[in-house]
Design a protein around this motif. Sequence first.
Motif, PDB file in Angstrom:
ATOM      1  N   PHE A   1      22.880 -90.858-101.954  1.00 46.01           N
ATOM      2  CA  PHE A   1      24.243 -90.501-101.539  1.00 46.01           C
ATOM      3  C   PHE A   1      24.474 -88.998-101.697  1.00 46.01           C
ATOM      4  N   TRP A   2      24.053 -88.461-102.828  1.00 44.93           N
ATOM      5  CA  TRP A   2      24.248 -87.034-103.126  1.00 44.93           C
ATOM      6  C   TRP A   2      23.549 -86.154-102.085  1.00 44.93           C
ATOM      7  N   ASP A   3      22.298 -86.487-101.808  1.00 45.30           N
ATOM      8  CA  ASP A   3      21.539 -85.685-100.837  1.00 45.30           C
ATOM      9  C   ASP A   3      22.151 -85.775 -99.445  1.00 45.30           C
ATOM     10  N   ASN A   4      22.555 -86.974 -99.042  1.00 44.38           N
ATOM     11  CA  ASN A   4      23.173 -87.139 -97.719  1.00 44.38           C
ATOM     12  C   ASN A   4      24.472 -86.345 -97.617  1.00 44.38           C
ATOM     13  N   ASP A   5      25.296 -86.418 -98.653  1.00 42.73           N
ATOM     14  CA  ASP A   5      26.574 -85.695 -98.638  1.00 42.73           C
ATOM     15  C   ASP A   5      26.353 -84.189 -98.572  1.00 42.73           C
ATOM     16  N   LEU A   6      25.400 -83.698 -99.351  1.00 44.31           N
ATOM     17  CA  LEU A   6      25.142 -82.255 -99.332  1.00 44.31           C
ATOM     18  C   LEU A   6      24.644 -81.795 -97.962  1.00 44.31           C
ATOM     19  N   ARG A   7      23.797 -82.614 -97.330  1.00 41.58           N
ATOM     20  CA  ARG A   7      23.320 -82.245 -95.987  1.00 41.58           C
ATOM     21  C   ARG A   7      24.482 -82.149 -95.011  1.00 41.58           C
TER      22      ARG A   7
ATOM     23  N   ARG B   1      28.125 -79.206 -91.584  1.00 41.85           N
ATOM     24  CA  ARG B   1      29.418 -79.245 -90.902  1.00 41.85           C
ATOM     25  C   ARG B   1      30.560 -78.678 -91.736  1.00 41.85           C
ATOM     26  N   GLY B   2      30.309 -78.391 -93.017  1.00 40.20           N
ATOM     27  CA  GLY B   2      31.380 -77.933 -93.880  1.00 40.20           C
ATOM     28  C   GLY B   2      32.249 -79.095 -94.331  1.00 40.20           C
ATOM     29  N   LEU B   3      33.080 -78.825 -95.334  1.00 46.48           N
ATOM     30  CA  LEU B   3      33.986 -79.876 -95.793  1.00 46.48           C
ATOM     31  C   LEU B   3      34.999 -80.237 -94.723  1.00 46.48           C
TER      32      LEU B   3
ATOM     33  N   LEU C   1      35.135 -91.062-108.851  1.00 44.70           N
ATOM     34  CA  LEU C   1      34.669 -89.672-108.804  1.00 44.70           C
ATOM     35  C   LEU C   1      35.391 -88.838-107.751  1.00 44.70           C
ATOM     36  N   GLN C   2      36.398 -89.411-107.085  1.00 42.12           N
ATOM     37  CA  GLN C   2      37.123 -88.615-106.087  1.00 42.12           C
ATOM     38  C   GLN C   2      37.765 -87.408-106.760  1.00 42.12           C
ATOM     39  N   GLY C   3      37.797 -86.324-106.071  1.00 42.26           N
ATOM     40  CA  GLY C   3      38.297 -85.081-106.661  1.00 42.26           C
ATOM     41  C   GLY C   3      37.170 -84.311-107.315  1.00 42.26           C
ATOM     42  N   LEU C   4      36.485 -84.943-108.265  1.00 38.67           N
ATOM     43  CA  LEU C   4      35.355 -84.281-108.911  1.00 38.67           C
ATOM     44  C   LEU C   4      34.266 -83.955-107.887  1.00 38.67           C
ATOM     45  N   MET C   5      33.927 -84.940-107.023  1.00 34.34           N
ATOM     46  CA  MET C   5      32.913 -84.670-105.999  1.00 34.34           C
ATOM     47  C   MET C   5      33.442 -83.656-104.989  1.00 34.34           C
ATOM     48  N   GLY C   6      34.745 -83.667-104.766  1.00 34.65           N
ATOM     49  CA  GLY C   6      35.332 -82.660-103.888  1.00 34.65           C
ATOM     50  C   GLY C   6      35.052 -81.251-104.393  1.00 34.65           C
ATOM     51  N   ARG C   7      35.100 -81.078-105.731  1.00 32.54           N
ATOM     52  CA  ARG C   7      34.795 -79.759-106.290  1.00 32.54           C
ATOM     53  C   ARG C   7      33.339 -79.384-106.048  1.00 32.54           C
ATOM     54  N   TYR C   8      32.426 -80.329-106.299  1.00 30.64           N
ATOM     55  CA  TYR C   8      31.008 -80.030-106.076  1.00 30.64           C
ATOM     56  C   TYR C   8      30.732 -79.699-104.608  1.00 30.64           C
ATOM     57  N   TYR C   9      31.319 -80.480-103.712  1.00 28.18           N
ATOM     58  CA  TYR C   9      31.054 -80.243-102.290  1.00 28.18           C
ATOM     59  C   TYR C   9      31.701 -78.948-101.813  1.00 28.18           C
TER      60      TYR C   9
END
Length: 685
Positions: free
Chosen positions: A328-334, A339-341, A407-415
């Motif tokens: 999931f992490w790798d897919n989201d980062l790609r 495409r940006g957030l 993890l919503q919000g927290l992952m938003g910060r990482y992304y």
Amino acid sequence: MKELLIELFSEEIPARMQGKASEDLKKLMTDGLVEAGLTYASAAAFATPRRLALVVEGLSEASQERREERKGPKVGAPEQAVEGFLRSTGLSRDDLEVRPDKKGEAYFATITTPGRPAAEIVAEVLETTIRNFPWPKSMRWGAGSLRWVRPLHRILCVLSDEGGTEVVPFELDGIRAGDRTSGHRFMGPADFSVRDFEDYEAKLTSAHVILRPESRAETIRHDATQLAFAKGFEVVEDEGLLAEVAGLVEWPVALMGRIEEAFLGLPPEVLQTSMKEHQKFFSVRNPKSGRIEAWITVANIEAADGGAAILAGNSRVLRARLSDAKFFWDNDLREVKARGLEGMAEGLARVTFQSKLGTQAERVARIAALARIIAPMVGADAEEAATAAAICKADLRSEMVGEFPELQGLMGRYYAEAAGHAPEVAAAAQEHYAPLGPSDDVPTAPLSVTLALADKLDTLAGFWAVGEKPTGSKDPFALRRAALGVIRLILTDGLRLPLDELILAANKLTDVPDLMRFFHDRLKVALRDRGLAHDVIDACLTGDAADLAQVAARAEALAEVLKTDDGVNLVQGFKRANNILSQAEAADGVEYSFGAERKFTEDPAEVALFDALDAAEAKITPALEAEDFAGAMAAMAALRAPIDAFFEAVQVNADNQVLRRNRLNLLNRIRAVCLKSADLTRLEG
């Protein structure tokens, strides 16, 4: 005196239910025993995964004989009334007494209830307790009618004293009470009998069962800490997980494993959440690297191989879980890098926020518009606030948040960081949800505060607009929590905001006052939690107050003044003045507000009061304009002595009507000056 020991032995009780269940057992049993006429010195309840236990110390051996006198119909009443009274008392006519009453004579009955032995009462109360136990969920099994959280296997119920131990004669759906129990499912010996609580707890310990939940939790804490320390690591504290795991085992055995290198690059919160939610593992941090590098599981058995097989099995399961998380992490980062957030956020147009309030994309647009308005009020840049708002919900479309919604919000910060946004924008993506609860940290960075306010105000105004308000104890959209979040942001950061205008800007509400009343109710709760008395809050909270920080400042200043003798006595003087004035105005049908004149004074105390009021107004008015509420309250408190002297020296309702009117007008001036700082009429006492 006797000791009562009860154990209800069943299949595994869910950990989340054990704490309340043990307290319910204690309350239901002790309340029932007392109601039946027994007394006791102390009681304590315990829970393990397979048992609820209760010990009651100093229990009386029997209930006392009770005599109750009951008045019946008057003499000469219809025979049916007398017969009904006899049936209700269980007596015959010969047992009744005739005594004088207020209106003649009446029948009286004396009902004697003999005492009963403790064992008989315990059996009755225990059956009622078991049959009516308030489990959140319960089940039936076999052919019986009994319901319990899991199949109930055994009931231990004994009364003991210096003379020995007796089993309480009791049977429920084929389960006969006894003095025997079992230890650990795998490591315990055969069933064994017990004499009393001390014997019971000692034998359970020998049978590899730690009865007390707090002892199991402390064992886990100690052993986990020692395991980690031996490797130069530290356990990440998690009291909620500790309490849950203590409810999963009767004989905790801590075992430590390592996280594979391939997964160490995952965000620590992802590792913690995955291990906690799926495996009930404690995270172990390397203080040198700051990374989560190991984990601790708590087994319920001392394995012959030292736990090697348990660790191997858990490692295989964890590898699968973390492989999913890494995918999931790798897919989201790609996606974010491609495409940006903003690209990830496009999917919000296909996610419904609420049927009447549109999609998440529409909600984000509202938050962005409101953030532009709030930003300059809290020291943030309006354009930057709109940018941060546009991406603050993007992670809701991420695969990681889809798997781990917490993890919503927290992952938003990482992304956001991965997409190259400024650190304050990334922080706002995480912190705009805060505070969620009373113990959460409150954001202080201007951009985070802007988004946190915009998010909560949009929620509140939106649900108010569509008629979805909290009712009674029901609050499915957590609107009380949102309002308290707004209030904590305002009070913690000292924000001076026109809350009513922001509500109107958030959603064109036609009933802004109703939502403001809701905020006022929540503000009262928040200020009471700060130690302010309810009447002090009421004295400073007017119906149209939109600046909640100002209300809080007034209330705190008033509370400080009321801690002084001058403040307390001033309130009494004010109330005396207000009462005399109100009574005179009601009797005379006029309002004494035309201004007192010095030329009509007779006593030096009147002159002194004029001077004091002039001096107070000269300080109070500019202090209030400067929002120096402490200064304004102090100036008001200085009126205490001249007001006291005035009442001691003069009679307000004098025979001379000119003097009377002038003194009543002077009382009006006292009232007006005091009410500038707070509505003292709302103070109690």
